[in-house]
Design a protein around this motif. Structure first.
Motif, PDB file in Angstrom:
ATOM      1  N   LEU A   1      -1.298  -9.345   2.289  1.00  0.00           N
ATOM      2  CA  LEU A   1      -1.137  -9.808   3.663  1.00  0.00           C
ATOM      3  C   LEU A   1      -0.104 -10.932   3.728  1.00  0.00           C
ATOM      4  O   LEU A   1      -0.348 -12.028   4.246  1.00  0.00           O
ATOM      5  CB  LEU A   1      -2.492 -10.246   4.229  1.00  0.00           C
ATOM      6  CG  LEU A   1      -3.498  -9.102   4.372  1.00  0.00           C
ATOM      7  CD1 LEU A   1      -4.899  -9.624   4.645  1.00  0.00           C
ATOM      8  CD2 LEU A   1      -3.062  -8.138   5.480  1.00  0.00           C
ATOM      9  N   THR A   2       1.071 -10.633   3.192  1.00  0.00           N
ATOM     10  CA  THR A   2       2.192 -11.565   3.228  1.00  0.00           C
ATOM     11  C   THR A   2       3.451 -10.793   3.591  1.00  0.00           C
ATOM     12  O   THR A   2       3.558  -9.595   3.335  1.00  0.00           O
ATOM     13  CB  THR A   2       2.411 -12.247   1.856  1.00  0.00           C
ATOM     14  OG1 THR A   2       2.784 -11.250   0.895  1.00  0.00           O
ATOM     15  CG2 THR A   2       1.158 -12.973   1.374  1.00  0.00           C
ATOM     16  N   ASN A   3       4.416 -11.492   4.165  1.00  0.00           N
ATOM     17  CA  ASN A   3       5.688 -10.846   4.520  1.00  0.00           C
ATOM     18  C   ASN A   3       6.394 -10.325   3.279  1.00  0.00           C
ATOM     19  O   ASN A   3       7.064  -9.286   3.306  1.00  0.00           O
ATOM     20  CB  ASN A   3       6.583 -11.836   5.268  1.00  0.00           C
ATOM     21  CG  ASN A   3       5.993 -12.255   6.599  1.00  0.00           C
ATOM     22  OD1 ASN A   3       5.027 -13.018   6.624  1.00  0.00           O
ATOM     23  ND2 ASN A   3       6.561 -11.783   7.697  1.00  0.00           N
TER      24      ASN A   3
ATOM     25  N   THR B   1       3.684 -16.378  10.388  1.00  0.00           N
ATOM     26  CA  THR B   1       3.880 -15.407   9.326  1.00  0.00           C
ATOM     27  C   THR B   1       2.619 -14.555   9.247  1.00  0.00           C
ATOM     28  O   THR B   1       1.568 -14.915   9.788  1.00  0.00           O
ATOM     29  CB  THR B   1       4.104 -16.099   7.977  1.00  0.00           C
ATOM     30  OG1 THR B   1       2.929 -16.841   7.631  1.00  0.00           O
ATOM     31  CG2 THR B   1       5.308 -17.033   8.027  1.00  0.00           C
ATOM     32  N   LEU B   2       2.720 -13.430   8.545  1.00  0.00           N
ATOM     33  CA  LEU B   2       1.558 -12.567   8.381  1.00  0.00           C
ATOM     34  C   LEU B   2       0.438 -13.291   7.642  1.00  0.00           C
ATOM     35  O   LEU B   2      -0.739 -13.156   7.999  1.00  0.00           O
ATOM     36  CB  LEU B   2       1.957 -11.301   7.617  1.00  0.00           C
ATOM     37  CG  LEU B   2       0.843 -10.307   7.289  1.00  0.00           C
ATOM     38  CD1 LEU B   2       0.039  -9.917   8.524  1.00  0.00           C
ATOM     39  CD2 LEU B   2       1.428  -9.069   6.601  1.00  0.00           C
ATOM     40  N   SER B   3       0.773 -14.070   6.617  1.00  0.00           N
ATOM     41  CA  SER B   3      -0.265 -14.784   5.870  1.00  0.00           C
ATOM     42  C   SER B   3      -0.982 -15.799   6.751  1.00  0.00           C
ATOM     43  O   SER B   3      -2.203 -15.971   6.640  1.00  0.00           O
ATOM     44  CB  SER B   3       0.339 -15.477   4.644  1.00  0.00           C
ATOM     45  OG  SER B   3       1.350 -16.389   5.008  1.00  0.00           O
TER      46      SER B   3
ATOM     47  N   ALA C   1       1.901 -10.920  14.189  1.00  0.00           N
ATOM     48  CA  ALA C   1       1.949 -12.309  13.732  1.00  0.00           C
ATOM     49  C   ALA C   1       3.176 -13.019  14.303  1.00  0.00           C
ATOM     50  O   ALA C   1       3.090 -14.156  14.783  1.00  0.00           O
ATOM     51  CB  ALA C   1       1.948 -12.366  12.210  1.00  0.00           C
TER      52      ALA C   1
ATOM     53  N   LEU D   1       1.379  -5.280  11.777  1.00  0.00           N
ATOM     54  CA  LEU D   1       0.669  -6.557  11.588  1.00  0.00           C
ATOM     55  C   LEU D   1       1.659  -7.718  11.581  1.00  0.00           C
ATOM     56  O   LEU D   1       1.425  -8.766  12.198  1.00  0.00           O
ATOM     57  CB  LEU D   1      -0.112  -6.544  10.274  1.00  0.00           C
ATOM     58  CG  LEU D   1      -1.388  -5.718  10.208  1.00  0.00           C
ATOM     59  CD1 LEU D   1      -1.947  -5.737   8.788  1.00  0.00           C
ATOM     60  CD2 LEU D   1      -2.445  -6.245  11.186  1.00  0.00           C
ATOM     61  N   GLU D   2       2.766  -7.521  10.881  1.00  0.00           N
ATOM     62  CA  GLU D   2       3.796  -8.550  10.795  1.00  0.00           C
ATOM     63  C   GLU D   2       4.359  -8.863  12.186  1.00  0.00           C
ATOM     64  O   GLU D   2       4.578 -10.036  12.530  1.00  0.00           O
ATOM     65  CB  GLU D   2       4.907  -8.061   9.865  1.00  0.00           C
ATOM     66  CG  GLU D   2       5.970  -9.085   9.547  1.00  0.00           C
ATOM     67  CD  GLU D   2       7.022  -8.499   8.629  1.00  0.00           C
ATOM     68  OE1 GLU D   2       7.306  -9.116   7.589  1.00  0.00           O
ATOM     69  OE2 GLU D   2       7.572  -7.415   8.955  1.00  0.00           O
TER      70      GLU D   2
END
Length: 334
Positions: free
Chosen positions: A229-231, A274-276, A268, A264-265
């Motif tokens: 769950l990060t860019n 950011t996605l995180s 966000a 999801l990105e």
């Protein structure tokens, strides 16, 4: 120059009560699972620990086996504590755990009284502490009676070597029984530490209800889905999906899966995050975890994660959109 904590460290951090206890946890806690071992530069570990505290992160989560090598994360924390944090001991919430393999022979792992209490003594020595704030049973032992394991946690508190106790990786049924035993012993369970993220929602199948019913808090580890769950991960799987060969599993880089992560990105980004950061907001939403346990490798990641708290909570509409995007999205490791 001697370290002096930022005088504004409590101005922006959010603190949530752990169940029905008197303890409040920072919404973001720092886990020393990886990147704090003896194989990492001490000064980078020190910089991350001190930056976290300067940002209001008072909770530092360790375990006897964290490293690598096992035990070295506690040694790293102990070195930073001795050099910089001794004056702030009463402002810190330090936890450790026992249960995974640490030494040879039949007493070097699992949940016997022998293992847990011996391990705690070793952890205190490595960190240079008289006590930890929270001592966890790191995993349930299929062969040791639950009464023995919980009795060891209770004894650690009565010895003055821990203030509170917790459970990690226990199922709903195991947690329910353990909480009952601890309550009878007079040492209520403070907190449960499960893996929990948008991609891994097993706690919602009964465990969270048990915690709520018994006034037990929760702290989620791997809230970013082990980096999914990060860019950075979204970019990686899209690049891998277009490559002629890939080191990733084919089911991880399908066009449908790439699109779901991009959606999801985009959500966000519409929130200015950011996605995180959005993933942390999700874990910390109402009815979610008391605290999100982050793992980092550099100071900038701590700063980025804490900024998640500056955004408004996810709305009902946004939560519904996330659920729709995540429908049939598998949790596939890197």
């Amino acid at each position: 120059m001697p370290y002096v904590a930022d005088e504004k460290r409590y101005s922006d951090m959010l603190y949530n009560r752990s169940g029905k206890s008197g303890i409040k946890l920072p919404a973001i806690s720092l886990g020393l699972w990886q990147n704090f071992g003896g194989n990492q530069p001490l000064e980078n570990s020190r910089a991350m620990i001190l930056k976290a505290f300067d940002l209001g992160i008072t909770h530092f989560d360790l375990a006897n086996n964290y490293g690598p090598p096992a035990g070295s994360a506690e040694e790293t924390f102990g070195a930073v504590y001795k050099k910089d944090l001794v004056p702030y001991r009463d402002e810190l919430l330090i936890s450790t755990k026992a249960g995974y393999y640490m030494w040879e022979g039949p007493y070097g792992e699992w949940g016997s009284r022998k293992n847990l209490l011996s391990s705690l003594d070793r952890s205190l020595t490595r960190m240079g502490l008289d006590y930890v704030d929270v001592f966890y049973s790191h995993r349930p032992d299929p062969e040791t009676p639950l009464e023995e394991t919980m009795g060891a946690l209770d004894h650690a508190v009565r010895q003055g070597k821990a203030l509170y106790v917790g459970l990690s990786n226990y199922s709903m049924e195991q947690t329910s029984e353990a909480v009952k035993i601890l309550k009878k012993l007079g040492t209520p369970c403070l907190i449960h530490q499960p893996s929990y993220s948008m991609l891994n929602r097993w706690v919602e199948d009964g465990l969270q209800d048990v915690l709520n019913e018994n006034g037990v808090g929760s702290i989620a580890y791997c809230p970013l889905g082990r980096g999914q769950l990060t860019n950075k991960y979204v970019d990686k799987i899209e690049a891998e999906s277009k490559a002629t060969s890939s080191t990733m599993k084919p089911e991880a880089i399908t066009p449908e899966r790439v699109q779901k992560f991009r959606s999801l990105e985009a959500l966000a980004a519409s929130r200015g995050q950011t996605l995180s950061q959005m993933a942390l907001n999700w874990v910390l939403r109402e009815g979610g975890a008391t605290s999100a346990l982050i793992g980092v490798s550099r100071v900038s990641q701590i700063e980025e994660n804490v900024k998640a708290l500056e955004s408004a909570p996810l709305s009902a509409e946004e939560l519904t959109e996330i659920d729709a995007i995540l429908n049939n999205l598998a949790d596939i490791p890197w």
